[in-house]
Design a protein around this motif. Structure first.
Motif, PDB file in Angstrom:
ATOM      1  N   ALA A  22       2.659   8.103   3.417  1.00 25.87           N
ATOM      2  CA  ALA A  22       1.616   7.178   2.943  1.00 25.87           C
ATOM      3  C   ALA A  22       1.187   7.505   1.518  1.00 25.87           C
ATOM      4  O   ALA A  22       0.963   6.610   0.694  1.00 25.87           O
ATOM      5  CB  ALA A  22       0.420   7.234   3.887  1.00 25.87           C
ATOM      6  N   LEU A  23       1.078   8.813   1.213  1.00 31.79           N
ATOM      7  CA  LEU A  23       0.689   9.230  -0.136  1.00 31.79           C
ATOM      8  C   LEU A  23       1.722   8.819  -1.166  1.00 31.79           C
ATOM      9  O   LEU A  23       1.402   8.317  -2.249  1.00 31.79           O
ATOM     10  CB  LEU A  23       0.465  10.746  -0.151  1.00 31.79           C
ATOM     11  N   VAL A  24       3.001   9.018  -0.842  1.00 30.73           N
ATOM     12  CA  VAL A  24       4.068   8.636  -1.765  1.00 30.73           C
ATOM     13  C   VAL A  24       4.071   7.134  -2.003  1.00 30.73           C
ATOM     14  O   VAL A  24       4.191   6.659  -3.147  1.00 30.73           O
ATOM     15  CB  VAL A  24       5.429   9.112  -1.219  1.00 30.73           C
ATOM     16  N   LEU A  25       3.938   6.367  -0.915  1.00 29.79           N
ATOM     17  CA  LEU A  25       3.898   4.906  -1.058  1.00 29.79           C
ATOM     18  C   LEU A  25       2.704   4.464  -1.898  1.00 29.79           C
ATOM     19  O   LEU A  25       2.806   3.560  -2.740  1.00 29.79           O
ATOM     20  CB  LEU A  25       3.844   4.258   0.326  1.00 29.79           C
ATOM     21  N   GLY A  26       1.556   5.129  -1.689  1.00 36.36           N
ATOM     22  CA  GLY A  26       0.377   4.798  -2.486  1.00 36.36           C
ATOM     23  C   GLY A  26       0.577   5.096  -3.956  1.00 36.36           C
ATOM     24  O   GLY A  26       0.168   4.326  -4.834  1.00 36.36           O
ATOM     25  N   LEU A  27       1.213   6.216  -4.253  1.00 37.28           N
ATOM     26  CA  LEU A  27       1.484   6.574  -5.654  1.00 37.28           C
ATOM     27  C   LEU A  27       2.438   5.578  -6.291  1.00 37.28           C
ATOM     28  O   LEU A  27       2.291   5.217  -7.469  1.00 37.28           O
ATOM     29  CB  LEU A  27       2.049   7.990  -5.732  1.00 37.28           C
ATOM     30  N   LEU A  28       3.454   5.141  -5.538  1.00 30.80           N
ATOM     31  CA  LEU A  28       4.394   4.160  -6.074  1.00 30.80           C
ATOM     32  C   LEU A  28       3.693   2.851  -6.411  1.00 30.80           C
ATOM     33  O   LEU A  28       3.919   2.250  -7.469  1.00 30.80           O
ATOM     34  CB  LEU A  28       5.526   3.926  -5.067  1.00 30.80           C
ATOM     35  N   VAL A  29       2.846   2.405  -5.491  1.00 35.62           N
ATOM     36  CA  VAL A  29       2.115   1.163  -5.735  1.00 35.62           C
ATOM     37  C   VAL A  29       1.180   1.306  -6.931  1.00 35.62           C
ATOM     38  O   VAL A  29       1.095   0.436  -7.807  1.00 35.62           O
ATOM     39  CB  VAL A  29       1.328   0.752  -4.473  1.00 35.62           C
ATOM     40  N   THR A  30       0.459   2.446  -6.976  1.00 32.97           N
ATOM     41  CA  THR A  30      -0.462   2.694  -8.097  1.00 32.97           C
ATOM     42  C   THR A  30       0.289   2.744  -9.421  1.00 32.97           C
ATOM     43  O   THR A  30      -0.149   2.196 -10.435  1.00 32.97           O
ATOM     44  CB  THR A  30      -1.229   4.006  -7.878  1.00 32.97           C
TER      45      THR A  30
END
Length: 347
Positions: A22-30
């Motif tokens: 979830a953290l990686v996906l959030g960073l990608l989106v950000t």
């Protein structure tokens, strides 16, 4: 079923692996959102910089073209003889015989604003131009001219003339450049006497005929000629004198400047004014009228020996954005060419 076990199962959270995903996906989106934001911000800065540059170029073209187009203009008609009774008549802003239009090459230091690095100083290596005209302001109509008393009467008390103003007066025969020695909004009388009491540079003669006397530094008669009376319905206007150049603006950049003839409490002086920011260079070429018609090509100022032959000016403005908004992280430059015809030198 054991109620305690059921409750513990319902309260179980995400696993460490799930949190990391979830953290990686959030960073990608950000990161993607930030990339779009920064790209849009850069495009906005670029568009704003280009818009400001175009606005500066548009305004600079308007004021420069208008000034050049009116070079040598006289309300009573083009090509008239001009008497100059200023004392002396050779200031750049009044030297009608030589400077109704005159260009200065990038290395010509005779332009009335010196090269330097202070705010308002001319940028070394840039070209410049001087323009004189008598049609830059609304002309007053001559109702009467009492030549021996050096007095004009005009058609209105709202003439806007004050002591020290430099005027161009004309009728069908010729024109004259002089300085007002006494004028008031309460009367229609404008006086152009000799002397320098309260005004500068003053008039060397109150006689405005052609030619002016040699006492005014001319090759005319040795004493004042018979007085000349300007005809009724002739015109009086303020002399317009402007020097256009590229100057340092005191903010680390360059701007289009103009030297303009002004009345400073009775003294005729030229003051520098910033006109448009971001104009980094001016380039001029000149078209002459020669025997048999027009010259074959435009030439630089250094090639002109008789400025009365110039009939058109090819003007190029070079502009630069105030910020480094180019794709190479440098300011964007543009060149803006146009041709201006001298209205008062057309056949």
């Amino acid at each position: 079923m054991n109620p305690l076990r059921f409750s513990n199962h319902r309260q179980a959270g995400f696993s460490l692996v799930e949190l990391m995903i979830a953290l990686v996906l959030g960073l990608l989106v950000t990161g993607a959102v930030m990339g779009v934001f920064l790209s849009n911000q850069q495009i906005q800065r670029q568009n704003e910089g280009l818009a400001r540059m175009q606005e500066s170029a548009r305004y600079a073209f308007e004021v420069l073209s208008r000034s050049i187009r009116e070079a040598g203009g006289i309300p009573c008609g083009s090509g008239l003889r001009v008497s100059n009774v200023l004392n002396p008549p050779s200031q750049w802003w009044a030297d009608w015989a030589n400077n109704t239009i005159r260009g200065y090459a990038g290395g010509d230091a005779t332009f009335p604003r010196a090269f330097g690095t202070a705010a308002g100083d001319r940028v070394s290596g840039t070209e410049a131009i001087v323009v004189l005209s008598g049609t830059g302001s609304e002309g007053l109509i001559i109702v009467d001219h009492n030549a021996p008393a050096a007095e004009f009467k005009v058609n209105t008390t709202a003439h806007g003339i004050v002591d020290g103003d430099i005027l161009l007066v004309c009728d069908y025969d010729h024109a004259a450049i002089l300085q007002t020695t006494n004028a008031s909004s309460s009367t229609v009388t404008i006086v152009h006497n000799t002397g320098t009491s309260g005004v500068s540079p003053g008039n060397c003669s109150k006689y405005l005929g052609w030619p002016v006397p040699s006492t005014c530094g001319s090759s005319g008669p040795g004493s004042d000629p018979p007085s000349y009376t300007f005809e009724k319905n002739g015109f009086i206007s303020k002399l317009q004198a402007t020097g256009w150049y590229i100057g340092h603006n005191g903010r680390g950049g360059r701007s289009l400047y103009r030297l303009r003839l002004q009345n400073n409490s009775g003294s005729a002086l030229a003051s520098a004014e910033e006109v448009a920011e971001g104009i980094t260079d001016l380039q001029f070429q000149y078209l002459r009228r020669v025997a048999g018609g027009l010259a074959d090509s435009y030439v630089a100022a250094s090639s002109i020996t008789d400025w009365s032959e110039v009939v058109a000016v090819r003007l190029t403005l070079i502009t630069r954005t105030l910020e480094s908004v180019g794709t190479d992280q440098q300011p964007i430059e543009r060149q803006w060419p146009t041709v201006v015809t001298l209205r008062n030198r057309q056949p």
